[in-house]
Design an enzyme around this catalytic site. Structure first.
Site, PDB file in Angstrom:
ATOM      1  N   LYS A  64       0.830  -1.214   0.000  1.00 21.53           N
ATOM      2  CA  LYS A  64       0.000   0.000   0.000  1.00 21.53           C
ATOM      3  C   LYS A  64       0.863   1.262   0.000  1.00 21.53           C
ATOM      4  O   LYS A  64       0.640   2.171  -0.784  1.00 21.53           O
ATOM      5  CB  LYS A  64      -0.916   0.043   1.241  1.00 21.53           C
ATOM      6  CG  LYS A  64      -1.881  -1.114   1.363  1.00 21.53           C
ATOM      7  CD  LYS A  64      -2.819  -0.926   2.550  1.00 21.53           C
ATOM      8  CE  LYS A  64      -2.134  -0.864   3.906  1.00 21.53           C
ATOM      9  NZ  LYS A  64      -1.469  -2.118   4.325  1.00 21.53           N
ATOM     10  N   ARG A  83      -9.232   1.183   8.785  1.00 23.71           N
ATOM     11  CA  ARG A  83      -8.823  -0.197   9.043  1.00 23.71           C
ATOM     12  C   ARG A  83      -9.900  -0.973   9.772  1.00 23.71           C
ATOM     13  O   ARG A  83      -9.717  -2.166  10.036  1.00 23.71           O
ATOM     14  CB  ARG A  83      -7.560  -0.183   9.901  1.00 23.71           C
ATOM     15  CG  ARG A  83      -6.283  -0.595   9.156  1.00 23.71           C
ATOM     16  CD  ARG A  83      -5.173  -0.475  10.151  1.00 23.71           C
ATOM     17  NE  ARG A  83      -3.941  -1.136   9.843  1.00 23.71           N
ATOM     18  CZ  ARG A  83      -2.876  -0.524   9.329  1.00 23.71           C
ATOM     19  NH1 ARG A  83      -2.941   0.715   8.947  1.00 23.71           N
ATOM     20  NH2 ARG A  83      -1.746  -1.191   9.195  1.00 23.71           N
ATOM     21  N   ARG A  90      11.794  -6.032   4.636  1.00 28.47           N
ATOM     22  CA  ARG A  90      11.362  -4.628   4.533  1.00 28.47           C
ATOM     23  C   ARG A  90      12.265  -3.723   5.377  1.00 28.47           C
ATOM     24  O   ARG A  90      12.652  -4.064   6.492  1.00 28.47           O
ATOM     25  CB  ARG A  90       9.915  -4.520   5.020  1.00 28.47           C
ATOM     26  CG  ARG A  90       9.376  -3.116   4.880  1.00 28.47           C
ATOM     27  CD  ARG A  90       7.906  -3.136   4.707  1.00 28.47           C
ATOM     28  NE  ARG A  90       7.197  -3.275   5.972  1.00 28.47           N
ATOM     29  CZ  ARG A  90       5.916  -2.942   6.108  1.00 28.47           C
ATOM     30  NH1 ARG A  90       5.237  -2.463   5.085  1.00 28.47           N
ATOM     31  NH2 ARG A  90       5.304  -3.109   7.265  1.00 28.47           N
ATOM     32  N   ARG A 110      11.474  -2.190  10.719  1.00 27.12           N
ATOM     33  CA  ARG A 110      10.479  -1.705  11.670  1.00 27.12           C
ATOM     34  C   ARG A 110      10.336  -2.705  12.813  1.00 27.12           C
ATOM     35  O   ARG A 110      10.304  -3.903  12.587  1.00 27.12           O
ATOM     36  CB  ARG A 110       9.118  -1.544  10.967  1.00 27.12           C
ATOM     37  CG  ARG A 110       8.990  -0.235  10.252  1.00 27.12           C
ATOM     38  CD  ARG A 110       7.776  -0.196   9.387  1.00 27.12           C
ATOM     39  NE  ARG A 110       6.544  -0.643  10.031  1.00 27.12           N
ATOM     40  CZ  ARG A 110       5.346  -0.524   9.464  1.00 27.12           C
ATOM     41  NH1 ARG A 110       5.229   0.015   8.271  1.00 27.12           N
ATOM     42  NH2 ARG A 110       4.274  -0.958  10.081  1.00 27.12           N
ATOM     43  N   ARG A 126      -0.507  -9.002  13.361  1.00 30.96           N
ATOM     44  CA  ARG A 126      -1.056  -7.966  12.471  1.00 30.96           C
ATOM     45  C   ARG A 126      -1.888  -8.601  11.356  1.00 30.96           C
ATOM     46  O   ARG A 126      -2.905  -8.051  10.951  1.00 30.96           O
ATOM     47  CB  ARG A 126       0.073  -7.109  11.899  1.00 30.96           C
ATOM     48  CG  ARG A 126       0.751  -6.265  12.980  1.00 30.96           C
ATOM     49  CD  ARG A 126       2.058  -5.674  12.509  1.00 30.96           C
ATOM     50  NE  ARG A 126       1.865  -4.681  11.468  1.00 30.96           N
ATOM     51  CZ  ARG A 126       2.828  -4.277  10.653  1.00 30.96           C
ATOM     52  NH1 ARG A 126       4.026  -4.800  10.737  1.00 30.96           N
ATOM     53  NH2 ARG A 126       2.573  -3.372   9.744  1.00 30.96           N
TER      54      ARG A 126
HETATM   55  P1  AMP Z   1       1.153   0.695   9.042  1.00 27.80           P
HETATM   56  O1  AMP Z   1       2.385   1.498   8.828  1.00 27.80           O
HETATM   57  O2  AMP Z   1      -0.001   1.194   8.194  1.00 27.80           O
HETATM   58  O3  AMP Z   1       1.378  -0.789   8.864  1.00 27.80           O
HETATM   59  O4  AMP Z   1       0.694   0.921  10.564  1.00 27.80           O
HETATM   60  C1  AMP Z   1       1.523   0.507  11.640  1.00 27.80           C
HETATM   61  C2  AMP Z   1       0.698   0.358  12.903  1.00 27.80           C
HETATM   62  O5  AMP Z   1       0.093   1.616  13.224  1.00 27.80           O
HETATM   63  C3  AMP Z   1      -0.460  -0.622  12.787  1.00 27.80           C
HETATM   64  O6  AMP Z   1      -0.067  -1.975  13.014  1.00 27.80           O
HETATM   65  C4  AMP Z   1      -1.393  -0.093  13.882  1.00 27.80           C
HETATM   66  O7  AMP Z   1      -0.934  -0.464  15.168  1.00 27.80           O
HETATM   67  C5  AMP Z   1      -1.220   1.423  13.748  1.00 27.80           C
HETATM   68  N1  AMP Z   1      -2.187   1.995  12.788  1.00 27.80           N
HETATM   69  C6  AMP Z   1      -1.926   2.593  11.584  1.00 27.80           C
HETATM   70  N2  AMP Z   1      -3.053   2.973  10.953  1.00 27.80           N
HETATM   71  C7  AMP Z   1      -4.076   2.613  11.786  1.00 27.80           C
HETATM   72  C8  AMP Z   1      -5.498   2.721  11.708  1.00 27.80           C
HETATM   73  N3  AMP Z   1      -6.111   3.267  10.636  1.00 27.80           N
HETATM   74  N4  AMP Z   1      -6.217   2.220  12.749  1.00 27.80           N
HETATM   75  C9  AMP Z   1      -5.635   1.691  13.825  1.00 27.80           C
HETATM   76  N5  AMP Z   1      -4.307   1.530  13.968  1.00 27.80           N
HETATM   77  C10 AMP Z   1      -3.518   1.991  12.950  1.00 27.80           C
END
Ligand code: AMP
Length: 210
Positions: free
Chosen positions: A13, A88, A123, A156, A167
């Site tokens: 994404k 999400r 990654r 990360r 996740r």
């Molecule tokens: P990402 O970089 O999009 O994979 O987000 C990393 C982490 O941030 C996720 O595993 C969640 O813990 C938190 N996070 C990011 N976006 C959201 C969202 N829209 N709702 C809830 N938690 C989020």
């Protein structure tokens, strides 16, 4: 263009959002990047978010909706935006709809879990600007250094295998139902995300009729 990118963690994404954003001159709004910056800066939102992110759990909806509403008021969003990693959950999607935040397409990037687990292990992310890389499929020009800003590339902390599994489980339980939510509104577009970055972008551009 007002676009949502749906997909499992590691589906691509962020990578596709950056490419499409550059092509069409619209900003990518990544809640993950905003939360990581908040953690780095030690803000109250960052402190609250960290305990969830470290466990591979979702940050509460009210925090996320606050972040998005504030960000979409910036001038750079007037011609459109790409939402990466948000909504999400169904309540987040409902809140976005209730706030009158426009969405033209919800693009689902489909990648199976085995490919995701393999991808996440390679990654890397720039600890300065957040740009995303992969040691095999999208390496930087100089190992360990960000092409864009020269920052150091790191794995990360939430890409550790046991956190990735949590996740993915969360994705299937809470986020995948969003496909039905947007299908019912005639906005769901689905793309296989297992091929190369360039091939996936080409399919997206075709499907969205851009
Ligand atoms: P990402 O970089 O999009 O994979 O987000 C990393 C982490 O941030 C996720 O595993 C969640 O813990 C938190 N996070 C990011 N976006 C959201 C969202 N829209 N709702 C809830 N938690 C989020």
């Amino acid at each position: 263009m007002k676009l949502i990118l749906l997909g499992a963690p590691g589906a691509g994404k962020g990578t596709q959002a950056e490419i499409l954003g550059r092509m069409y001159g619209i900003p990518t709004i990544s809640t993950g990047n905003i939360l990581r910056a908040a953690i780095k800066n030690g803000t109250s939102v960052g402190l609250r978010a960290k305990e969830y992110i470290d466990k591979g759990r979702l940050v509460p909806d009210d925090v996320i909706i606050g972040i998005i509403s504030e960000r979409l008021e910036h001038d750079d969003c007037v011609n459109g935006y790409i939402l990466d990693g948000v909504p999400r959950t169904i309540p987040q999607a409902q809140a976005i709809e209730d706030e009158g935040i426009g969405i033209d397409h919800a693009l689902a990037l489909e990648v199976n879990d085995d490919v995701i687990i393999h991808r996440m292990s390679g990654r890397r992310m720039c600890e300065n600007c957040g740009e995303s890389y992969h040691v095999v499929t999208h390496p930087p020009r100089v190992e360990g250094i960000c092409d864009d800003c020269g920052g150091a590339l790191v794995a990360r902390s939430d890409d550790a295998p046991e956190t990735v599994r949590a996740r993915l489980a969360q994705y299937h339980a809470d986020t995948e139902p969003l496909k039905d939510f947007y299908a019912q509104r005639g906005k769901l577009r689905t793309v296989e995300g297992c091929s190369t970055i360039e091939e996936t972008t080409a399919v997206i551009v075709k499907i969205l009729g851009l």
